[in-house]
Design a protein around this motif. Sequence first.
Motif, PDB file in Angstrom:
ATOM      1  N   MET A   1      43.808  70.365  46.453  1.00 11.34           N
ATOM      2  CA  MET A   1      43.527  70.629  45.048  1.00 11.34           C
ATOM      3  C   MET A   1      44.057  71.976  44.578  1.00 11.34           C
ATOM      4  O   MET A   1      43.737  72.429  43.468  1.00 11.34           O
ATOM      5  CB  MET A   1      42.014  70.538  44.798  1.00 11.34           C
ATOM      6  N   ALA A   2      44.889  72.596  45.380  1.00 14.40           N
ATOM      7  CA  ALA A   2      45.497  73.864  44.993  1.00 14.40           C
ATOM      8  C   ALA A   2      46.468  73.647  43.831  1.00 14.40           C
ATOM      9  O   ALA A   2      46.835  72.509  43.497  1.00 14.40           O
ATOM     10  CB  ALA A   2      46.227  74.487  46.182  1.00 14.40           C
ATOM     11  N   GLU A   3      46.889  74.730  43.234  1.00 10.42           N
ATOM     12  CA  GLU A   3      47.779  74.646  42.073  1.00 10.42           C
ATOM     13  C   GLU A   3      49.065  73.897  42.391  1.00 10.42           C
ATOM     14  O   GLU A   3      49.642  73.222  41.527  1.00 10.42           O
ATOM     15  CB  GLU A   3      48.103  76.063  41.584  1.00 10.42           C
ATOM     16  N   ASP A   4      49.529  74.004  43.631  1.00 11.89           N
ATOM     17  CA  ASP A   4      50.738  73.293  44.044  1.00 11.89           C
ATOM     18  C   ASP A   4      50.401  72.100  44.939  1.00 11.89           C
ATOM     19  O   ASP A   4      51.234  71.657  45.733  1.00 11.89           O
ATOM     20  CB  ASP A   4      51.687  74.239  44.786  1.00 11.89           C
ATOM     21  N   GLY A   5      49.191  71.566  44.787  1.00 15.59           N
ATOM     22  CA  GLY A   5      48.728  70.479  45.639  1.00 15.59           C
ATOM     23  C   GLY A   5      49.075  69.098  45.104  1.00 15.59           C
ATOM     24  O   GLY A   5      50.167  68.871  44.559  1.00 15.59           O
ATOM     25  N   MET A   6      48.144  68.151  45.220  1.00 17.26           N
ATOM     26  CA  MET A   6      48.439  66.756  44.931  1.00 17.26           C
ATOM     27  C   MET A   6      48.648  66.449  43.452  1.00 17.26           C
ATOM     28  O   MET A   6      49.462  65.585  43.111  1.00 17.26           O
ATOM     29  CB  MET A   6      47.319  65.859  45.481  1.00 17.26           C
ATOM     30  N   GLN A   7      47.908  67.108  42.556  1.00 15.60           N
ATOM     31  CA  GLN A   7      48.001  66.729  41.145  1.00 15.60           C
ATOM     32  C   GLN A   7      49.402  66.896  40.573  1.00 15.60           C
ATOM     33  O   GLN A   7      49.939  65.951  39.973  1.00 15.60           O
ATOM     34  CB  GLN A   7      46.990  67.507  40.307  1.00 15.60           C
ATOM     35  N   PRO A   8      50.036  68.065  40.740  1.00 20.81           N
ATOM     36  CA  PRO A   8      51.399  68.167  40.203  1.00 20.81           C
ATOM     37  C   PRO A   8      52.383  67.229  40.900  1.00 20.81           C
ATOM     38  O   PRO A   8      53.344  66.754  40.279  1.00 20.81           O
ATOM     39  CB  PRO A   8      51.773  69.641  40.442  1.00 20.81           C
ATOM     40  N   LEU A   9      52.143  66.930  42.164  1.00 18.99           N
ATOM     41  CA  LEU A   9      52.997  65.990  42.881  1.00 18.99           C
ATOM     42  C   LEU A   9      52.872  64.590  42.285  1.00 18.99           C
ATOM     43  O   LEU A   9      53.873  63.899  42.034  1.00 18.99           O
ATOM     44  CB  LEU A   9      52.621  65.981  44.368  1.00 18.99           C
ATOM     45  N   PHE A  10      51.640  64.169  42.018  1.00 25.60           N
ATOM     46  CA  PHE A  10      51.423  62.861  41.405  1.00 25.60           C
ATOM     47  C   PHE A  10      51.939  62.833  39.973  1.00 25.60           C
ATOM     48  O   PHE A  10      52.453  61.800  39.512  1.00 25.60           O
ATOM     49  CB  PHE A  10      49.949  62.468  41.460  1.00 25.60           C
ATOM     50  N   ASP A  11      51.798  63.939  39.258  1.00 26.27           N
ATOM     51  CA  ASP A  11      52.342  63.992  37.902  1.00 26.27           C
ATOM     52  C   ASP A  11      53.827  63.685  37.914  1.00 26.27           C
ATOM     53  O   ASP A  11      54.329  62.887  37.100  1.00 26.27           O
ATOM     54  CB  ASP A  11      52.115  65.380  37.287  1.00 26.27           C
ATOM     55  N   ARG A  12      54.554  64.317  38.836  1.00 27.01           N
ATOM     56  CA  ARG A  12      56.006  64.118  38.909  1.00 27.01           C
ATOM     57  C   ARG A  12      56.341  62.701  39.370  1.00 27.01           C
ATOM     58  O   ARG A  12      57.289  62.087  38.877  1.00 27.01           O
ATOM     59  CB  ARG A  12      56.632  65.144  39.856  1.00 27.01           C
ATOM     60  N   ALA A  13      55.565  62.182  40.317  1.00 22.16           N
ATOM     61  CA  ALA A  13      55.839  60.845  40.845  1.00 22.16           C
ATOM     62  C   ALA A  13      55.639  59.776  39.774  1.00 22.16           C
ATOM     63  O   ALA A  13      56.492  58.891  39.586  1.00 22.16           O
ATOM     64  CB  ALA A  13      54.934  60.563  42.047  1.00 22.16           C
ATOM     65  N   VAL A  14      54.521  59.843  39.069  1.00 23.70           N
ATOM     66  CA  VAL A  14      54.231  58.838  38.040  1.00 23.70           C
ATOM     67  C   VAL A  14      55.233  58.949  36.899  1.00 23.70           C
ATOM     68  O   VAL A  14      55.687  57.929  36.355  1.00 23.70           O
ATOM     69  CB  VAL A  14      52.780  58.988  37.535  1.00 23.70           C
ATOM     70  N   GLU A  15      55.609  60.168  36.537  1.00 21.33           N
ATOM     71  CA  GLU A  15      56.605  60.332  35.471  1.00 21.33           C
ATOM     72  C   GLU A  15      57.954  59.774  35.899  1.00 21.33           C
ATOM     73  O   GLU A  15      58.675  59.159  35.086  1.00 21.33           O
ATOM     74  CB  GLU A  15      56.723  61.802  35.093  1.00 21.33           C
ATOM     75  N   ALA A  16      58.334  59.956  37.150  1.00 25.42           N
ATOM     76  CA  ALA A  16      59.593  59.392  37.641  1.00 25.42           C
ATOM     77  C   ALA A  16      59.577  57.876  37.561  1.00 25.42           C
ATOM     78  O   ALA A  16      60.572  57.240  37.166  1.00 25.42           O
ATOM     79  CB  ALA A  16      59.848  59.848  39.077  1.00 25.42           C
ATOM     80  N   ALA A  17      58.446  57.272  37.918  1.00 29.11           N
ATOM     81  CA  ALA A  17      58.331  55.815  37.850  1.00 29.11           C
ATOM     82  C   ALA A  17      58.355  55.334  36.400  1.00 29.11           C
ATOM     83  O   ALA A  17      58.960  54.304  36.083  1.00 29.11           O
ATOM     84  CB  ALA A  17      57.046  55.364  38.546  1.00 29.11           C
ATOM     85  N   ARG A  18      57.674  56.072  35.511  1.00 27.41           N
ATOM     86  CA  ARG A  18      57.665  55.678  34.097  1.00 27.41           C
ATOM     87  C   ARG A  18      59.078  55.715  33.516  1.00 27.41           C
ATOM     88  O   ARG A  18      59.495  54.798  32.797  1.00 27.41           O
ATOM     89  CB  ARG A  18      56.736  56.596  33.301  1.00 27.41           C
ATOM     90  N   LYS A  19      59.829  56.753  33.829  1.00 23.78           N
ATOM     91  CA  LYS A  19      61.194  56.854  33.330  1.00 23.78           C
ATOM     92  C   LYS A  19      62.067  55.733  33.875  1.00 23.78           C
ATOM     93  O   LYS A  19      62.924  55.191  33.166  1.00 23.78           O
ATOM     94  CB  LYS A  19      61.786  58.225  33.708  1.00 23.78           C
ATOM     95  N   ARG A  20      61.840  55.389  35.140  1.00 22.09           N
ATOM     96  CA  ARG A  20      62.636  54.297  35.725  1.00 22.09           C
ATOM     97  C   ARG A  20      62.313  52.974  35.039  1.00 22.09           C
ATOM     98  O   ARG A  20      63.208  52.143  34.834  1.00 22.09           O
ATOM     99  CB  ARG A  20      62.363  54.213  37.228  1.00 22.09           C
ATOM    100  N   ALA A  21      61.057  52.778  34.676  1.00 18.99           N
ATOM    101  CA  ALA A  21      60.684  51.560  33.946  1.00 18.99           C
ATOM    102  C   ALA A  21      61.427  51.501  32.607  1.00 18.99           C
ATOM    103  O   ALA A  21      61.875  50.423  32.173  1.00 18.99           O
ATOM    104  CB  ALA A  21      59.177  51.516  33.724  1.00 18.99           C
TER     105      ALA A  21
END
Length: 270
Positions: free
Chosen positions: A245-265
């Motif tokens: 849950m650190a500032e560079d932890g899972m949340q920003p990673l998931f933000d980037r992953a979901v956004e990448a998938a949304r753009k690909r859609a």
Amino acid sequence: MAATSNIVLVGAGNMGGAMLAGWLKSGIPGSLITVIDPGPSEAMLARIREAGACYTSEVPQGLSVGILFLAVKPQVMGAVLSPLKPLVGPGTVVVSVAAGKTLSFMESHLGAAPMVRAMPNTPAMVGRGITGAFANAQVIEAQRQVVDGLLKVSGPVEWVSSEADINAVTALSGSGPAYVFYLVECMAEAGRKAGLPADLAMRLARETVSGAGELLHQSPDDAQRLRQNVTSPGGTTAAALSVLMAEDGMQPLFDRAVEAARKRAEELAE
């Protein structure tokens, strides 16, 4: 309507097969279902025959269709749609589960019709999926209820108010099972690096994630509360969460992953 209208399922792969199994289990007679697929598996053919459904590798002629259910990959949707146009009659509702392909894309091949874009996910194969859906303005309430019932055989259905939201649904829940499976891989590898035998680490990770998912499914508490219930101040879980849950932890990673998938859609719509 579902009990008295023909359902044509185009595509009998994993998702199409899961929907078919759910429909049959829910009591829809196989005699009302026609499956179109150029090369289904032997297991799928056996299921179709056992159910008394009709199978064809080509588009049938003169068939009255209530629901035209498209369960093909987005990459082949363009080639698949045009031959299906004769099946779309005045009372036909078109339902597509192809990622990215818009209603306007389908209309360009099939003509104007009541249409629904839906995005289920692979846990539908075990009746534990979730589906996001959007209906165009031509879908009347009775038709929407029929489609809702057909989609619900694999799990809950969430209707969204904008077609653009389907791309976000695709990125979150449509692709989401892969994220969870990868989480299991990562947990198992971390356990191996911590000194456990690889097979034991995998069993522990797999059962932990599936068990936590079942607890989340059955508990009235939300995910945050369940996380807090497991986390003792100053304990081992808190130590791990301080990293995740650190500032560079899972949340920003998931933000980037979901956004990448949304753009690909979005790109798949082109």
